[in-house]
Enzyme design. Structure first.
Site, PDB file in Angstrom:
ATOM      1  CG  HIS A 467      -0.599   0.196   1.941  1.00 21.40           C
ATOM      2  ND1 HIS A 467       0.386  -1.071   2.971  1.00 21.40           N
ATOM      3  CD2 HIS A 467       0.254   1.199   3.067  1.00 21.40           C
ATOM      4  CE1 HIS A 467       1.055  -0.981   4.256  1.00 21.40           C
ATOM      5  NE2 HIS A 467       0.722   0.543   4.114  1.00 21.40           N
ATOM      6  CG  ASP A 469       2.737   4.802   4.714  1.00 25.50           C
ATOM      7  OD1 ASP A 469       2.375   3.833   5.210  1.00 25.50           O
ATOM      8  OD2 ASP A 469       3.846   4.607   4.579  1.00 25.50           O
ATOM      9  CG  HIS A 620       5.164   0.033   2.643  1.00 22.92           C
ATOM     10  ND1 HIS A 620       5.190   1.675   2.338  1.00 22.92           N
ATOM     11  CD2 HIS A 620       4.887   0.115   4.124  1.00 22.92           C
ATOM     12  CE1 HIS A 620       4.105   1.957   3.492  1.00 22.92           C
ATOM     13  NE2 HIS A 620       4.403   1.315   4.267  1.00 22.92           N
ATOM     14  NE  ARG A 635       5.448   5.000   8.123  1.00 27.40           N
ATOM     15  CZ  ARG A 635       3.782   4.543   7.816  1.00 27.40           C
ATOM     16  NH1 ARG A 635       4.409   3.225   7.195  1.00 27.40           N
ATOM     17  NH2 ARG A 635       3.058   5.155   8.321  1.00 27.40           N
TER      18      ARG A 635
END
Length: 652
Positions: A467, A469, A620, A635
């Protein structure tokens, strides 16, 4: 040099360029040979001025400018003439018969080498797609890669963008000019030579690339767009025109009008595509992105040009001694007109702010220092070695990393001794970190609200589907820096990355044209997100509170704001105007195509590894193969802009 498994980064200076198409408009007669007398009130009278423009391309700039409505009430006249090359344009400027010429950086470098009396007065961003630059071979050629050119005879016009691209590809593939036999021919003579079999390949740009394909059946070995080749160009004006107050004033006025046209077409890419299609006779779906805004001419532009000069010196086409001083050939006299102090000032390098996210930061540069790049596949992913990202990085190294990110979509660093504060510091060198006051995916802690923690032990801590983000928000992040903290003891927990741009380019033309027209509606009302909102409370992204009932429109095909490259982006949700079963079927096909193995890299994390991916181009998703073992990662997201594309015009 960069090799498939081990090669050194040789990215060129910046993905900036100026459209080489400078055609134009109304009027007739010669240029004003003397300064015009000031009109009442001290304002220069431009009514007797004629600006003479040079053109190399099929696209008529007068049509482009008229289409944007910026030529109304033009206080001077414009004529245009077509030239075979930038060198011919510069020769005409030296002879006093031309006032403005769109010239690539190679032409400027040759002009500096010859100590020509010209200046670059404007730089503008343009995708390499617009140049059509590439290396062509006969239709039945057995050559399949640049490395196959070893020992072959290759023709390229001297002092041109195709010549620079040929050198770039040689360097990228670990070759030198000694590995091939270079023939210096004009654009047209190169086509004839390849058709007659006297050379094995040619480096060309538009319109000659298309002529070679349509008339002779040549095929493209590699294109500038595919290679992510960044080039620099600009608007060249002779010193004589700049010394003439009337002509100089008219040129400044024309640049301001051109800036307005650029802005108009960025907001209405379909209008630009329509003008392009009418002039070139090609389908609108093949149109390159509209030209970007001008960039302030400053020391950063000089540095970027010097990087391309280094490439030409490396290739032996420009002597190293004496090396031309390119700074002398840049003239920023129009900066204040193009960039009023009340507005943001685009620059090749500059600080981020809320209006200018990642896209105006350090431009890609060519660094021949110890920056080793290991390409992981033929399409996506690379490891960068020899850089300690826990320490502050130089502007040149930041630019080189950025160039690798734009080229490969995702880059990785190994054996890094870095903590959460170091991760934040590294990320801030590439853009503004997006604050996260609260989120359905909780931040790390109160002291680190911008750091998102993924913990497999918590609900929502495992995301396996590939997907982009935050596509359910108006401004998804531009990029992410990802650092594993705890890896599964028994192995596993890798991450898949898929390149949406490569996937788009490998669709058949009819499917690409269909995808270009589509918009998807995405929502936070999925059962999974609703569950997280109920568990952790409302989310917040870019000042927008998320409670589970928001909707947003995204383009299925997104135009990258830095490179102009198109890629699949809006792959989830419901296609606007489609029946549910139609939307589901088409999005399922596009998603399955995007995550085909040839578009994907699977990365195995190790202690000390850090990943950095471009959320505007790359999907990702984690590999959920570690059962109940623990996997924790941190992240950091960089501020992005509103996605736009052929079906969804740019709005800011």
């Amino acid at each position: 040099m960069i090799k498939k498994r081990s090669r050194r980064l040789g990215a060129l200076a910046t993905a900036l360029a100026f459209s080489a198409a400078i055609v134009t408009a109304c009027g007739s007669g010669g240029s004003s040979s003397a300064a015009a007398a000031p009109a009442a009130g001290g304002k220069i009278d431009l009514s007797g001025v004629t600006i003479r423009l040079g053109d190399q391309a099929t696209l008529s700039t007068v049509h482009v400018l008229e289409g944007a409505g910026v030529l109304n009430d033009l206080p001077y006249k414009i004529t245009s003439a077509r030239f075979a090359s930038a060198n011919d344009e510069l020769t005409a400027e030296q002879a006093g018969s031309l006032d403005i010429a769109g010239v690539g950086s190679t032409g400027l470098i040759y002009a500096a080498k010859a100590q020509s009396a010209v200046k670059f007065v404007a730089i503008s961003a343009l995708s390499s797609k617009g140049t059509g630059a590439g290396i062509l071979v006969p239709k039945n050629s057995t050559l399949t890669s640049v490395r196959d050119l070893r020992g072959k005879r290759v023709a390229a016009p001297s002092g041109t963008l195709p010549q620079a691209f040929l050198l770039y590809e040689l360097k990228q593939n670990g070759m030198t000019t000694k590995d091939i036999k270079i023939a210096t021919l004009t654009y047209a003579d190169s086509l004839t030579a390849l058709a007659g079999g006297s050379v094995d390949a040619i480096a060309e740009s538009q319109p000659y690339t298309q002529t070679g394909i349509n008339k002779y059946g040549f095929k493209e070995l590699v294109t500038a767009e595919q290679a992510g080749f960044p080039f620099i160009g600009g608007l060249a004006v002779p010193d004589s025109a700049l010394r003439n107050p009337a002509r100089s004033a008219a040129i400044g006025d024309l640049l301001v009008r051109w800036q307005k046209a650029n802005t108009f077409y960025q907001q209405h890419p379909d209008r630009y595509a329509a003008v392009w299609a009418k002039d070139t006779g090609s389908p609108a779906a093949q149109a390159p992105p509209a030209p970007g805004d001008y960039l302030r001419i400053d020391s950063k532009i000089t540095s970027a040009l010097n990087q391309q000069l280094s490439l030409l010196v490396w290739g032996g086409v420009v002597p190293d001694k004496p090396r031309p001083d390119l700074g002398r050939y840049l003239d920023g006299r129009y900066n204040d007109r193009l960039f009023p102090t009340s507005t943001a000032t685009p620059s090749a390098v500059g600080p981020a702010d809320r209006r200018s996210p990642m896209t105006v930061l350090t431009a890609p540069t060519d660094v021949d220092a110890a920056l080793d790049v290991v390409a992981l596949t033929g399409t996506i992913g690379a490891e960068i070695h020899g850089v300690d990202i826990s320490a502050p990085l130089s502007t040149e190294v930041v630019g080189a990393i950025r160039a690798a990110l734009l080229r490969y979509g995702v880059v990785f660093f190994v054996d890094q001794d870095i903590d959460v504060d170091g991760q934040l510091a590294f990320a801030r060198q590439f853009g503004e970190v997006t604050p996260r006051a609260s989120s359905a995916e909780p931040p790390l802690d109160q002291d680190h609200p911008s750091v998102l923690e993924f913990d497999s032990r918590r609900e929502g801590g495992k995301v396996g589907m590939l997907h982009f983000d935050q596509t359910f928000t108006e401004r998804p992040s531009a990029a992410s820096v990802f650092r594993p903290v705890i890896l599964p003891a028994g192995g596993g927990g890798d991450t898949h990355f898929a390149h949406g741009q490569v996937a788009y380019e490998r669709l058949s033309a009819p499917i690409r044209e269909l995808a270009d027209r589509l918009v998807v509606v995405q929502t936070t009302a999925s059962p999974e997100l609703r569950r997280l909102f109920q568990k952790y409370g409302p989310g917040e992204w870019e000042g927008q509170t998320l409670v589970g009932n928001e909707t947003v429109e995204q383009p299925v095909v997104r135009i990258h704001p830095e490179t102009g490259r198109r890629g699949l982006f809006g792959l989830h949700g419901r296609i606007k105007g489609f029946a549910p079963h139609e939307s589901d079927a088409l999005l399922s096909f596009l998603y399955a195509h995007t995550i085909r193995p040839e578009h994907v890299v699977r990365y195995r994390w190790t202690p000390g590894s850090v990943g950095f991916w471009d959320n505007r181009a790359v999907l990702h998703g984690a590999v959920l193969d570690y059962g109940d073992e623990t996997r924790v990662a941190h992240r950091v997201a960089l501020r992005g802009d509103r996605p736009y594309g052929p079906a969804l015009p740019k709005t800011d």
